[in-house]
Design an enzyme around this catalytic site. Structure first.
Site, PDB file in Angstrom:
ATOM      1  N   CYS A   1      -6.203   7.379  10.966  1.00 59.68           N
ATOM      2  CA  CYS A   1      -7.528   8.021  10.962  1.00 59.68           C
ATOM      3  C   CYS A   1      -7.969   8.577  12.318  1.00 59.68           C
ATOM      4  CB  CYS A   1      -8.576   7.028  10.482  1.00 59.68           C
ATOM      5  SG  CYS A   1      -8.328   6.583   8.768  1.00 59.68           S
TER       6      CYS A   1
HETATM    7  N1  LIG Z   1      -6.001   3.832   6.262  1.00 67.39           N
HETATM    8  C1  LIG Z   1      -7.281   3.818   6.587  1.00 67.39           C
HETATM    9  O1  LIG Z   1      -7.751   2.903   7.294  1.00 67.39           O
HETATM   10  C2  LIG Z   1      -8.236   4.886   6.085  1.00 67.39           C
HETATM   11  C3  LIG Z   1      -9.621   4.639   6.171  1.00 67.39           C
HETATM   12  C4  LIG Z   1     -10.493   5.608   5.724  1.00 67.39           C
HETATM   13  C5  LIG Z   1     -10.002   6.802   5.213  1.00 67.39           C
HETATM   14  N2  LIG Z   1      -8.642   7.031   5.159  1.00 67.39           N
HETATM   15  C6  LIG Z   1      -8.196   8.299   4.592  1.00 67.39           C
HETATM   16  O2  LIG Z   1      -7.770   8.060   3.253  1.00 67.39           O
HETATM   17  C7  LIG Z   1      -6.648   8.897   2.928  1.00 67.39           C
HETATM   18  C8  LIG Z   1      -5.474   8.047   2.486  1.00 67.39           C
HETATM   19  O3  LIG Z   1      -5.081   7.227   3.568  1.00 67.39           O
HETATM   20  P1  LIG Z   1      -4.150   5.948   3.391  1.00 67.39           P
HETATM   21  O4  LIG Z   1      -4.184   5.231   4.698  1.00 67.39           O
HETATM   22  O5  LIG Z   1      -4.485   5.211   2.139  1.00 67.39           O
HETATM   23  O6  LIG Z   1      -2.719   6.661   3.217  1.00 67.39           O
HETATM   24  P2  LIG Z   1      -1.346   5.955   2.768  1.00 67.39           P
HETATM   25  O7  LIG Z   1      -0.274   6.758   3.362  1.00 67.39           O
HETATM   26  O8  LIG Z   1      -1.427   4.489   3.028  1.00 67.39           O
HETATM   27  O9  LIG Z   1      -1.324   6.138   1.192  1.00 67.39           O
HETATM   28  C9  LIG Z   1      -1.321   7.353   0.553  1.00 67.39           C
HETATM   29  C10 LIG Z   1      -0.531   7.229  -0.724  1.00 67.39           C
HETATM   30  O10 LIG Z   1      -0.588   8.486  -1.407  1.00 67.39           O
HETATM   31  C11 LIG Z   1       0.666   8.716  -2.014  1.00 67.39           C
HETATM   32  N3  LIG Z   1       0.769  10.136  -2.317  1.00 67.39           N
HETATM   33  C12 LIG Z   1       1.016  11.160  -1.466  1.00 67.39           C
HETATM   34  N4  LIG Z   1       0.970  12.338  -2.138  1.00 67.39           N
HETATM   35  C13 LIG Z   1       0.692  12.041  -3.423  1.00 67.39           C
HETATM   36  C14 LIG Z   1       0.513  12.827  -4.592  1.00 67.39           C
HETATM   37  N5  LIG Z   1       0.564  14.161  -4.556  1.00 67.39           N
HETATM   38  N6  LIG Z   1       0.241  12.195  -5.732  1.00 67.39           N
HETATM   39  C15 LIG Z   1       0.166  10.837  -5.784  1.00 67.39           C
HETATM   40  N7  LIG Z   1       0.315  10.050  -4.721  1.00 67.39           N
HETATM   41  C16 LIG Z   1       0.567  10.646  -3.538  1.00 67.39           C
HETATM   42  C17 LIG Z   1       1.667   8.183  -1.018  1.00 67.39           C
HETATM   43  O11 LIG Z   1       2.906   7.910  -1.632  1.00 67.39           O
HETATM   44  C18 LIG Z   1       0.955   6.917  -0.535  1.00 67.39           C
HETATM   45  O12 LIG Z   1       1.295   5.778  -1.297  1.00 67.39           O
HETATM   46  C19 LIG Z   1      -6.391   9.729   4.181  1.00 67.39           C
HETATM   47  O13 LIG Z   1      -7.065  10.931   4.094  1.00 67.39           O
HETATM   48  C20 LIG Z   1      -6.989   8.887   5.286  1.00 67.39           C
HETATM   49  O14 LIG Z   1      -7.362   9.672   6.398  1.00 67.39           O
HETATM   50  C21 LIG Z   1      -7.766   6.084   5.566  1.00 67.39           C
END
Ligand SMILES: NC(=O)c1ccc[n+]([C@@H]2O[C@H](COP(=O)([O-])OP(=O)(O)OC[C@H]3O[C@@H](n4cnc5c(N)ncnc54)[C@H](O)[C@@H]3O)[C@@H](O)[C@H]2O)c1
Length: 429
Positions: free
Chosen positions: A272
């Site tokens: 993030c």
């Molecule tokens: N990790 C954090 O602390 C956090 C906190 C707030 C917001 N976010 C935001 O949330 C979003 C997700 O982050 P995250 O950390 O969960 O990511 P992550 O990489 O942990 O998980 C994302 C998942 O999406 C899957 N994926 C990718 N493309 C896909 C598709 N087309 N269809 C289905 N699944 C798909 C991946 O395989 C993965 O399992 C990002 O935009 C991030 O900036 C993250």
């Protein structure tokens, strides 16, 4: 507002799909399932889907027992098959939003997920984006893509943005305890989305548009990157002036208003803070606006590992080249296993080019650096004695800092874990 969908939500009959079962999506899907909603989790990662189907969690904030329970109760299932979306009332998108190059957003994951939804979009469906992104994504990208189905957004189906604010590993603020901001394409979209989240979260705050909700998240993350960049600059300045920055922060935070402590370190990591504010930087450039604070903070944080190397050189003098350095902690933050964008790894890479370096991390047995697997060392009094300097890069709770202190020759403490020690063995950031 759609009465049918409203009733389904209130009666917990709405079927919810969460696309992307990562740090954000999995805890969210589980939270809805625990409240009795039937939840379908969709991910393109076969390994992740397989693990959940084997009732195994890969996320420290979700237990195996919880996955087993909600699966047995038939309120939670996972699949890679997007056609299952045809029977779903609400779709929540939680896919990654990385950077393509420095300062350029990669929204291909969002585009791909939305294209899949468009195929199965139906009347009265509610589509919510949670992935962090630049203001305008929901209206400029998602809405037109979904309307390729022939249905009209805000009339035939509903669209909203609601940023995820989860802090992985934070037991006090799990997903259901963090107030939720929602902004819909129309007032009805906002209301339906607010109603949905209020089933699992007590405090839901509605804003007037998707853009306002998108900007809210970027304001929060930019606030962090800028303040961390600022305190990292202050730390460097304090070192030049011979002042202990940690003592100064402790003193400043006695002010009960108008000051909020941020702490220096090797930079920012995770998915993030290093990346999201740069989405805003990129978008603002399209309006001939330069976000100087974000750019400066990103550069300052990015340069912290190099600054740490300079400090190590000062400490070790000529012996730096042949020194043995131990880096304690390689994940991007305390007590979390996530290695993404970890500044500690950047430090190790820089050190590898100039001297001999090993690492120890109770949460990361192996790391891949430059295509090579590197293994964490075992910490014993004898191993610690071998190093010329130990760098405390991450302050994991599971590290025996007394043992390190008793046996290390020199410690470069970037996290102030040796706050109470004043002897020359400890050099603070
Ligand atoms: N990790 C954090 O602390 C956090 C906190 C707030 C917001 N976010 C935001 O949330 C979003 C997700 O982050 P995250 O950390 O969960 O990511 P992550 O990489 O942990 O998980 C994302 C998942 O999406 C899957 N994926 C990718 N493309 C896909 C598709 N087309 N269809 C289905 N699944 C798909 C991946 O395989 C993965 O399992 C990002 O935009 C991030 O900036 C993250």
């Amino acid at each position: 507002m759609s009465i049918t969908l409203k009733n389904k939500i209130v009666n917990k009959k709405a079927r919810i799909a969460v696309i992307g079962l990562g740090y954000v999506g999995l805890p969210l899907a589980v939270a809805f399932a625990q409240k009795g909603f039937r939840v379908l989790g969709i991910d393109t990662d076969a390994h992740r889907i397989g693990r959940i189907q084997n009732l195994e969690s890969y996320n420290a904030d979700v237990s195996n027992a919880c996955i087993s329970r909600i699966t047995r109760q038939k309120v939670f299932s996972v699949s890679m098959d997007f056609s299952l979306l045809k029977d779903v009332d609400v779709v929540i998108i939680c896919v990654p939003t990385p950077l393509k190059r420095k300062y350029t957003p990669d929204i291909s994951f969002i585009v791909s997920a939305v294209k899949s939804i468009t195929k199965y979009l139906h009347k009265d469906m509610l589509v919510i984006l949670e992935s962090t992104t630049y203001p305008g994504t929901t209206e400029e990208l998602i809405k037109p893509e979904l309307e390729k189905s022939g249905l009209k957004a805000g009339k035939d189906f509903h669209v909203a943005f609601s940023p995820e604010r989860i802090d992985p590993g934070n037991k006090n603020f799990v997903v259901t305890k963090i107030p939720k901001v929602v902004g819909g394409l129309t007032k009805a979209c906002s209301q339906l989305t607010g109603l949905l989240y209020s089933q699992i979260i007590q405090n839901v705050h509605q804003v007037s548009s998707c853009r306002a909700a998108e900007m809210t998240k970027l304001l929060e993350n930019s606030f962090r990157i800028v303040n961390i960049g600022w305190i990292n600059e202050i730390a460097q300045m304090c070192n030049a002036l011979g002042i202990d920055v940690w003592e100064v922060i402790d003193a400043a935070k006695t002010k009960p208003f108008g000051f909020m402590p941020f702490y220096p370190g090797l930079g920012v990591g995770g998915h993030c803070i290093p990346e999201d504010p740069l989405y805003l930087y990129w978008k603002a450039k399209h309006y001939d606006f330069s976000c100087k604070f974000i750019k400066l903070a990103a550069d300052t944080n990015h340069n912290m590992p190099a600054y740490a190397v300079t400090r190590l050189k000062e400490m070790l003098g000529k012996s730096f080249k042949n020194a043995r350095v131990l880096v304690l902690g390689v994940t991007y933050k305390k007590d979390v296993k996530d290695l993404r964008k970890s500044p500690s790894l950047s430090l190790i890479e820089l050190l590898q080019k100039q001297t001999r370096v090993d690492y120890y991390d109770p949460l990361a047995a192996f790391v891949k650096l430059g295509g090579l697997d590197i293994k964490s060392i075992e910490v014993t009094p004898a191993t610690i004695k071998k190093y010329d300097v130990v760098v405390v890069a991450v302050d994991h709770s599971a590290v025996d800092y007394d043992l390190i202190y008793r046996n290390a020759r020199l410690i470069f403490d970037t996290r102030n874990v040796y706050k109470d020690k004043t002897d020359k063995k400890i050099v603070k950031l």
